[in-house]
Design an enzyme around this catalytic site. Structure first.
Site: not given
Ligand code: IMP
Length: 190
Positions: A13, A66-67
């Site tokens: 990220k 957050d994604s």
């Molecule tokens: P967080 O935003 O770090 O909480 O991500 C939540 C989940 O989604 C994690 O398992 C990340 O690996 C996955 N994730 C978040 N952003 C991406 C991305 O750009 N590509 C693939 N997986 C993602």
């Protein structure tokens, strides 16, 4: 404002933010700070809670995201549970859940929150696409090998930073973020 600090433990990220915001004139460095991710119904609630927690620790001028991956045939699962689901069943588990499903459409969302000069900016970006039949590519992280965005022939894991940023939820959110920043502060004062 030419520099922001990103709160993340995920170096992929960090690279994506450095590349994407760098192109838009903002330097990004790392801020080491802890945020307990609350269990919430939306990405935005998680982001708001993290902004509060990190501001309460005395930090200013920082950004975080957050994604989540939302698979349509699974009613939006894993969505806000994306992190837990990835660490338990992973990409293989998502592929198994979609076995036999004709609908493989999905989308990613990325909610960016920024605390800047005492103000907050919160924006969301989106990338629509589909879950591939199997994993492809070795770049990126998380669900990248099983997600192919609309209009591309490659998964995120088969793209470099530049190409992923053009199609991705995070790239989209960064563009919204900079537009909002410009609106509030004026390009010359950023
Ligand atoms: P967080 O935003 O770090 O909480 O991500 C939540 C989940 O989604 C994690 O398992 C990340 O690996 C996955 N994730 C978040 N952003 C991406 C991305 O750009 N590509 C693939 N997986 C993602």
């Amino acid at each position: 404002m030419r520099e922001l600090r990103l709160v993340t433990g995920n170096m992929h990220k960090l690279q994506e933010f450095q590349h994407g915001l760098g192109q838009l004139g903002i330097t990004v460095s790392l801020l080491k700070a802890d945020c307990d991710e609350v269990q919430a119904d939306t990405l935005e609630e998680v982001v708001r809670s993290c902004l509060d927690q990190i501001a309460d620790q005395g930090h200013e001028d920082f950004i975080l995201d957050d994604s989540g991956l939302f698979v349509h045939a699974l009613n939006g699962f894993p969505g806000v549970y994306s992190s837990y689901v990835f660490s338990t069943i992973g990409n293989d588990g998502i592929l198994k859940l979609l076995n036999g499903s004709e609908d493989r459409t999905a989308h990613f969302e990325c909610c960016i929150g920024c605390h800047l000069c005492g103000e907050r900016i919160i924006v969301t970006g989106r990338s629509s696409g589909e879950i591939t039949m199997g994993p492809r590519g070795s770049d990126g992280f998380g669900y990248d090998p099983v997600f192919q965005p609309d209009g591309a022939q490659r998964t995120f894991a088969e793209m470099g930073l530049e190409e992923k940023g053009r199609y991705s939820h995070r790239g989209d959110a960064m563009r919204h973020f900079v537009a909002e920043l410009d609106k509030r502060m004026g390009r010359n004062n950023r």
